[in-house]
Design a protein around this motif. Structure first.
Motif, short mmCIF file in Angstrom:
data_model
loop_
_atom_site.label_atom_id
_atom_site.label_comp_id
_atom_site.label_asym_id
_atom_site.label_seq_id
_atom_site.Cartn_x
_atom_site.Cartn_y
_atom_site.Cartn_z
N CYS A 91 0.83 -1.21 0.00
CA CYS A 91 0.00 0.00 0.00
C CYS A 91 0.86 1.25 0.00
O CYS A 91 0.60 2.20 -0.76
CB CYS A 91 -0.93 -0.01 1.21
N ARG A 92 1.89 1.29 0.85
CA ARG A 92 2.75 2.48 0.93
C ARG A 92 3.49 2.70 -0.39
O ARG A 92 3.65 3.84 -0.84
CB ARG A 92 3.74 2.33 2.08
N TYR A 93 3.94 1.62 -0.99
CA TYR A 93 4.67 1.72 -2.26
C TYR A 93 3.76 2.29 -3.34
O TYR A 93 4.16 3.17 -4.11
CB TYR A 93 5.17 0.33 -2.65
N ALA A 94 2.52 1.80 -3.40
CA ALA A 94 1.57 2.30 -4.40
C ALA A 94 1.27 3.77 -4.19
O ALA A 94 1.20 4.55 -5.15
CB ALA A 94 0.28 1.47 -4.36
N VAL A 95 1.08 4.18 -2.93
CA VAL A 95 0.82 5.59 -2.65
C VAL A 95 2.02 6.45 -3.07
O VAL A 95 1.86 7.54 -3.62
CB VAL A 95 0.51 5.79 -1.15
N ASN A 96 3.23 5.97 -2.83
CA ASN A 96 4.43 6.70 -3.24
C ASN A 96 4.49 6.89 -4.76
O ASN A 96 4.93 7.93 -5.25
CB ASN A 96 5.69 5.98 -2.77
N LEU A 97 4.04 5.88 -5.50
CA LEU A 97 4.14 5.95 -6.96
C LEU A 97 3.15 6.94 -7.58
O LEU A 97 3.24 7.22 -8.77
CB LEU A 97 3.92 4.56 -7.55
N THR A 98 2.22 7.46 -6.78
CA THR A 98 1.34 8.51 -7.32
C THR A 98 2.16 9.74 -7.71
O THR A 98 1.66 10.60 -8.44
CB THR A 98 0.26 8.90 -6.31
N SER A 99 3.40 9.81 -7.26
CA SER A 99 4.28 10.94 -7.62
C SER A 99 4.54 11.00 -9.13
O SER A 99 4.93 12.05 -9.64
CB SER A 99 5.61 10.84 -6.88
N PHE A 100 4.36 9.89 -9.83
CA PHE A 100 4.53 9.91 -11.27
C PHE A 100 3.46 10.78 -11.95
O PHE A 100 3.68 11.29 -13.04
CB PHE A 100 4.45 8.49 -11.84
N TRP A 101 2.32 10.92 -11.30
CA TRP A 101 1.20 11.64 -11.90
C TRP A 101 0.84 12.93 -11.16
O TRP A 101 0.10 13.74 -11.69
CB TRP A 101 -0.03 10.73 -11.96
N LEU A 102 1.34 13.09 -9.95
CA LEU A 102 1.02 14.28 -9.15
C LEU A 102 2.27 15.11 -8.94
O LEU A 102 3.37 14.58 -8.72
CB LEU A 102 0.45 13.87 -7.79
N VAL A 103 2.11 16.41 -8.96
CA VAL A 103 3.24 17.30 -8.70
C VAL A 103 3.68 17.17 -7.24
O VAL A 103 4.86 17.18 -6.92
CB VAL A 103 2.86 18.76 -9.01
N GLU A 104 2.73 17.03 -6.34
CA GLU A 104 3.01 16.90 -4.91
C GLU A 104 2.19 15.74 -4.35
O GLU A 104 0.97 15.75 -4.45
CB GLU A 104 2.65 18.20 -4.18
N SER A 105 2.87 14.75 -3.79
CA SER A 105 2.19 13.54 -3.32
C SER A 105 2.04 13.49 -1.80
O SER A 105 1.59 12.49 -1.26
CB SER A 105 2.95 12.29 -3.77
N ARG A 106 2.42 14.57 -1.11
CA ARG A 106 2.31 14.53 0.35
C ARG A 106 0.86 14.48 0.81
O ARG A 106 0.57 13.90 1.86
CB ARG A 106 3.02 15.75 0.95
N GLY A 107 -0.04 15.04 0.03
CA GLY A 107 -1.46 14.96 0.37
C GLY A 107 -1.97 13.53 0.42
O GLY A 107 -2.51 13.09 1.43
N PRO A 108 -1.80 12.75 -0.68
CA PRO A 108 -2.21 11.35 -0.64
C PRO A 108 -1.51 10.55 0.45
O PRO A 108 -2.12 9.67 1.08
CB PRO A 108 -1.83 10.84 -2.03
N GLN A 109 -0.23 10.84 0.70
CA GLN A 109 0.48 10.10 1.74
C GLN A 109 -0.10 10.37 3.12
O GLN A 109 -0.30 9.45 3.91
CB GLN A 109 1.96 10.47 1.71
N LEU A 110 -0.39 11.65 3.40
CA LEU A 110 -0.96 12.00 4.69
C LEU A 110 -2.36 11.41 4.84
O LEU A 110 -2.71 10.88 5.90
CB LEU A 110 -1.00 13.52 4.85
#
Length: 268
Positions: free
Chosen positions: A163-182
């Motif tokens: 799950c954490r790895y998949a959430v991290n990979l959203t960085s490929f499509w998002l400029v800032e991924s800290r929102g999804p991670q939080l």
């Protein structure tokens, strides 16, 4: 396959050694585990006392076991924010991972397994022992449930990593991924049973929780370790965990391949 297995073992050992170097951080983590365990146990026991009866089948001994087993597993399963892969995607360093002869997901998973073992030995076991001495904890209902409980813990680590790895990979499509991670940390922490047992949720919220992989990350291994789950419950619980682990890791593979096609690195 033999070469990949050897490389994976080396990476797991490296992950263990990497986190073992942070001795003061580990000691601080153990202290935090213990303090929060004392606070959580006191609050939940007070809730039981005010109710005047058991809640969802939990008496004082079972709620104490829930608290201290969860404190023992929280660092190994890693329910906290993790952004190592997302940082490498933003910097472009993920291109180096793609160029290596081992799949990036496998490499990060091996390192995470080494971390999980270190955290369980250095933070988990002492926390559980402190809980056993101060409040008391329950054990699995049968001796042969011990290996199944350890297998459940391993599956919980796999699900959490996937799950954490998949959430991290959203960085490929998002400029800032800290929102999804939080958002992931908040939602997963609540639905996995970190704050109160999932069994305490109202029926509608339990349905929502069990439609996600989150209870399999913490509540399931706790149920097996604390003796709440019977031998008859063990195999269905493990099968559910295995399905979630497979789904989470498969999602990571799909996102890795899509991200590889999307990646553009400029500079020299």
């Amino acid at each position: 396959m033999r070469r990949t297995a050897k490389t994976t073992w080396i990476l797991a050992r490296a992950g263990f050694r990497r986190y073992s170097t942070y001795r003061l951080a580990t000691l601080a983590g153990l202290t935090t585990n213990t303090v929060f365990g004392l606070i959580r146990a006191s609050i939940l026991l007070a809730a039981l006392a005010s109710a005047g009866t058991s809640i969802a089948g939990y008496d004082a001994g079972e709620i104490s076991s829930f608290v201290w087993w969860s404190q023992g597993l929280i660092a190994s399963v890693n329910l906290f924010q993790w952004s190592e892969v997302a940082t490498r995607v933003r910097s472009g360093d993920i291109a180096v991972d793609f160029a290596r002869p081992i799949d990036p997901q496998v490499a990060y998973l091996a390192t995470d397994l080494g971390r999980a073992v270190l955290q369980f030995l250095a933070r988990g076991v002492p926390s559980i022992l402190i809980g056993a001495v101060t409040f008391g904890i329950a054990l699995p209902q049968s001796p042969w449930l011990w290996p199944l409980a350890l297998l459940s813990t391993l599956l919980a680590v796999l699900i959490s990593f996937g799950c954490r790895y998949a959430v991290n990979l959203t960085s490929f499509w998002l400029v800032e991924s800290r929102g999804p991670q939080l958002a992931y940390v908040v939602v997963s922490g609540f639905l996995c049973g970190l704050y109160v047992p999932v069994h305490w949720f109202p029926d509608w919220l339990q349905l929502i929780a069990h439609a996600t992989p989150f209870p399999s990350m913490l509540q399931t291994p706790i149920d097996l370790l604390s003796g709440r789950a019977s031998p008859a419950d063990a195999l269905p619980l493990l099968l559910t965990q295995l399905l979630w682990a497979t789904a989470a890791l498969a999602l990571g593979q799909v996102m890795t391949r899509l991200g590889r096609r999307r990646l553009e690195v400029q500079g020299g």
